[in-house]
Design a protein around this motif. Sequence first.
Motif, PDB file in Angstrom:
ATOM      1  N   THR A 154      17.626  17.549  22.566  1.00 26.08           N
ATOM      2  CA  THR A 154      19.063  17.371  22.343  1.00 26.08           C
ATOM      3  C   THR A 154      19.665  16.401  23.358  1.00 26.08           C
ATOM      4  O   THR A 154      20.552  15.612  23.029  1.00 26.08           O
ATOM      5  CB  THR A 154      19.786  18.719  22.432  1.00 26.08           C
ATOM      6  OG1 THR A 154      19.457  19.379  23.679  1.00 26.08           O
ATOM      7  CG2 THR A 154      19.386  19.623  21.282  1.00 26.08           C
ATOM      8  N   GLY A 155      19.182  16.441  24.612  1.00 28.74           N
ATOM      9  CA  GLY A 155      19.685  15.526  25.628  1.00 28.74           C
ATOM     10  C   GLY A 155      19.335  14.082  25.318  1.00 28.74           C
ATOM     11  O   GLY A 155      20.189  13.181  25.403  1.00 28.74           O
ATOM     12  N   PHE A 156      18.086  13.822  24.923  1.00 32.01           N
ATOM     13  CA  PHE A 156      17.677  12.464  24.583  1.00 32.01           C
ATOM     14  C   PHE A 156      18.406  11.963  23.336  1.00 32.01           C
ATOM     15  O   PHE A 156      18.748  10.782  23.253  1.00 32.01           O
ATOM     16  CB  PHE A 156      16.167  12.407  24.353  1.00 32.01           C
ATOM     17  CG  PHE A 156      15.373  12.306  25.625  1.00 32.01           C
ATOM     18  CD1 PHE A 156      15.608  11.292  26.538  1.00 32.01           C
ATOM     19  CD2 PHE A 156      14.392  13.240  25.915  1.00 32.01           C
ATOM     20  CE1 PHE A 156      14.888  11.205  27.713  1.00 32.01           C
ATOM     21  CE2 PHE A 156      13.665  13.170  27.089  1.00 32.01           C
ATOM     22  CZ  PHE A 156      13.906  12.146  27.996  1.00 32.01           C
ATOM     23  N   CYS A 157      18.638  12.834  22.376  1.00 33.66           N
ATOM     24  CA  CYS A 157      19.368  12.432  21.174  1.00 33.66           C
ATOM     25  C   CYS A 157      20.788  11.995  21.511  1.00 33.66           C
ATOM     26  O   CYS A 157      21.319  11.049  20.916  1.00 33.66           O
ATOM     27  CB  CYS A 157      19.406  13.585  20.163  1.00 33.66           C
ATOM     28  SG  CYS A 157      17.826  13.922  19.353  1.00 33.66           S
ATOM     29  N   VAL A 173      28.337  16.578  19.364  1.00 36.75           N
ATOM     30  CA  VAL A 173      27.554  17.718  18.873  1.00 36.75           C
ATOM     31  C   VAL A 173      26.329  17.946  19.750  1.00 36.75           C
ATOM     32  O   VAL A 173      26.053  19.069  20.192  1.00 36.75           O
ATOM     33  CB  VAL A 173      27.127  17.492  17.408  1.00 36.75           C
ATOM     34  CG1 VAL A 173      26.139  18.574  16.969  1.00 36.75           C
ATOM     35  CG2 VAL A 173      28.341  17.495  16.493  1.00 36.75           C
ATOM     36  N   PHE A 174      25.587  16.874  20.041  1.00 38.46           N
ATOM     37  CA  PHE A 174      24.384  17.008  20.863  1.00 38.46           C
ATOM     38  C   PHE A 174      24.726  17.388  22.301  1.00 38.46           C
ATOM     39  O   PHE A 174      23.956  18.098  22.952  1.00 38.46           O
ATOM     40  CB  PHE A 174      23.574  15.710  20.838  1.00 38.46           C
ATOM     41  CG  PHE A 174      22.794  15.506  19.577  1.00 38.46           C
ATOM     42  CD1 PHE A 174      21.802  16.400  19.206  1.00 38.46           C
ATOM     43  CD2 PHE A 174      23.049  14.429  18.747  1.00 38.46           C
ATOM     44  CE1 PHE A 174      21.068  16.220  18.034  1.00 38.46           C
ATOM     45  CE2 PHE A 174      22.321  14.239  17.577  1.00 38.46           C
ATOM     46  CZ  PHE A 174      21.337  15.142  17.223  1.00 38.46           C
ATOM     47  N   THR A 175      25.876  16.931  22.794  1.00 37.15           N
ATOM     48  CA  THR A 175      26.299  17.316  24.140  1.00 37.15           C
ATOM     49  C   THR A 175      26.530  18.816  24.235  1.00 37.15           C
ATOM     50  O   THR A 175      26.122  19.468  25.201  1.00 37.15           O
ATOM     51  CB  THR A 175      27.581  16.567  24.538  1.00 37.15           C
ATOM     52  OG1 THR A 175      27.330  15.168  24.538  1.00 37.15           O
ATOM     53  CG2 THR A 175      28.048  16.980  25.930  1.00 37.15           C
ATOM     54  N   VAL A 176      27.189  19.370  23.228  1.00 34.94           N
ATOM     55  CA  VAL A 176      27.420  20.821  23.206  1.00 34.94           C
ATOM     56  C   VAL A 176      26.095  21.570  23.106  1.00 34.94           C
ATOM     57  O   VAL A 176      25.894  22.602  23.748  1.00 34.94           O
ATOM     58  CB  VAL A 176      28.349  21.197  22.036  1.00 34.94           C
ATOM     59  CG1 VAL A 176      28.447  22.710  21.888  1.00 34.94           C
ATOM     60  CG2 VAL A 176      29.729  20.618  22.254  1.00 34.94           C
ATOM     61  N   LEU A 177      25.149  21.024  22.338  1.00 34.10           N
ATOM     62  CA  LEU A 177      23.864  21.700  22.163  1.00 34.10           C
ATOM     63  C   LEU A 177      23.089  21.790  23.473  1.00 34.10           C
ATOM     64  O   LEU A 177      22.575  22.855  23.834  1.00 34.10           O
ATOM     65  CB  LEU A 177      23.029  20.969  21.109  1.00 34.10           C
ATOM     66  CG  LEU A 177      23.476  21.116  19.651  1.00 34.10           C
ATOM     67  CD1 LEU A 177      22.622  20.253  18.737  1.00 34.10           C
ATOM     68  CD2 LEU A 177      23.399  22.574  19.207  1.00 34.10           C
TER      69      LEU A 177
END
Length: 216
Positions: A154-157, A173-177
């Motif tokens: 999720t961080g790399f995305c 969205v990915f930051t929250v994940l």
Amino acid sequence: MYFFASVGGTENILIFIMAYDRYVAICDPLHYQNILSRKHCILLASATWAVGFLNSLVFTIQASHMSFCQSRTIHQFFCDAKAIINISCAGSAEFYIVVYLEFLILVFFPVMFNFTSYIKIIWVILQIKSKDGRMKAFSTCSSHLSMIIMYYVTGFCEFMMPISDYSNVLEQVFTVLYSVVTPMINPLIYSLRNKDVKSALLRLLGANLNVQKRLS
């Protein structure tokens, strides 16, 4: 920004140390108590927080020297590096150097160590002749491996996502994940190894299924 960067840096180092803990536990179990004694664990924990706060201090000081000529509003939930660079117009060259060094020390090296250590761990597990022994050894590192995959993917995305019409929404969205959801479910992932937690979760699922059957 200071506290967000300090917690993020500390998390990366902690994941690295946990991988080392799994490596020693499986690949060198006879020396585990000596290598990871209580004294060494306290030193590692102290060093982890110290490095995280020191890195965040350098990171934040460099960010404070940047200029923002247009909007000062970031399109993100947290004031992270990518959000700051997107709205900066001067001083970003030095900030890029700090970000690259941070990525190299706190992300690239830990990820490579995690990757190589788990290759060694899997190789050692496959050499265990007993099926129960293999399952026990795998359960020792399965929770940590699951957390690594969720956190780094999720961080790399979020950081490597190309610019598009929906990039701002997807980045949020990915930051929250990786910054909220993953830490929240970490206790559940690690506690699933506990038999009492497993039985309680099964009872809860069984009770919900019975309620649904009665309602239907």
